[in-house]
Scaffold this motif. Sequence first.
Motif, PDB file in Angstrom:
ATOM      1  N   PRO A  46      31.078  34.143  54.270  1.00 12.32           N
ATOM      2  CA  PRO A  46      31.911  34.332  53.072  1.00 12.32           C
ATOM      3  C   PRO A  46      32.504  35.736  52.988  1.00 12.32           C
ATOM      4  O   PRO A  46      31.864  36.715  53.367  1.00 12.32           O
ATOM      5  N   LEU A  47      33.733  35.800  52.503  1.00 11.71           N
ATOM      6  CA  LEU A  47      34.310  37.082  52.124  1.00 11.71           C
ATOM      7  C   LEU A  47      33.838  37.348  50.702  1.00 11.71           C
ATOM      8  O   LEU A  47      34.045  36.516  49.810  1.00 11.71           O
ATOM      9  N   MET A  48      33.189  38.483  50.501  1.00 13.13           N
ATOM     10  CA  MET A  48      32.589  38.797  49.198  1.00 13.13           C
ATOM     11  C   MET A  48      33.190  40.080  48.636  1.00 13.13           C
ATOM     12  O   MET A  48      33.665  40.937  49.384  1.00 13.13           O
ATOM     13  N   ARG A  49      33.152  40.193  47.323  1.00 10.92           N
ATOM     14  CA  ARG A  49      33.784  41.352  46.668  1.00 10.92           C
ATOM     15  C   ARG A  49      32.963  41.842  45.484  1.00 10.92           C
ATOM     16  O   ARG A  49      32.382  41.047  44.732  1.00 10.92           O
ATOM     17  N   LEU A  50      32.953  43.162  45.338  1.00  7.97           N
ATOM     18  CA  LEU A  50      32.395  43.808  44.148  1.00  7.97           C
ATOM     19  C   LEU A  50      33.507  44.622  43.493  1.00  7.97           C
ATOM     20  O   LEU A  50      34.137  45.447  44.153  1.00  7.97           O
ATOM     21  N   VAL A  51      33.742  44.379  42.226  1.00 10.43           N
ATOM     22  CA  VAL A  51      34.712  45.161  41.468  1.00 10.43           C
ATOM     23  C   VAL A  51      33.996  46.353  40.861  1.00 10.43           C
ATOM     24  O   VAL A  51      33.000  46.196  40.141  1.00 10.43           O
TER      25      VAL A  51
END
Length: 209
Positions: free
Chosen positions: A203-208
């Motif tokens: 998975p491509l994961m993101r934290l804002v």
Amino acid sequence: MQWYVRTDATTSGGPREFMNKTIAPVVPELWADFEDLFGKQGACYGCWCTHFRLSPAARRASNRERNKDHIKARIEAGPPPGLLAFEDGKAVGWMQIGPRADVPEWNNKGRGSAPVDPADAIDPGVWAISCFFIRVKARGRGITHRLVEGGIEFARQNGARLVEACPIDLSKDSRSIGLFVGSSRVFEKAGFERLVERKAGRPLMRLVL
């Protein structure tokens, strides 16, 4: 918490003069520590953490020594392209982190790590955590978790607004070569959310921030 990020690691003695457990941005003064961690083989079959920095053609034409020279020059040029984890004065872990533009192959449209918005590939506010390397005897002790935690703070301090990763889902073996991209469990615990899964288990994961 004993683990923290030092951004002034150029001072005499580096991170060793403070705590026995430290995370520090890799700067030229810490090259010997980085070199010792990666060892004579250069980690991952002589990669020296250049896989996402060099095009496939450049990788085929390169070798262990050229890769080493490449990453050394990058560290010398600054800004720090990643973080080192120390225990009792010895480097035990590495995490490559920085703007997406610093790891151009990570943005390749054929990869699971390709940006959702193509503009993110050159946006200095969109950062990537692309690689890890943990000393064999130090694996399974949570160092990757601590590096990610330190990396979030490092990114925030340096103006990032998003941090992304493309880890692996399925690996129960802390020695797995596939874990150089990190485990999704680590990123989930740090608050990252899944954006898209172009390749099964990656998975491509993101934290804002």
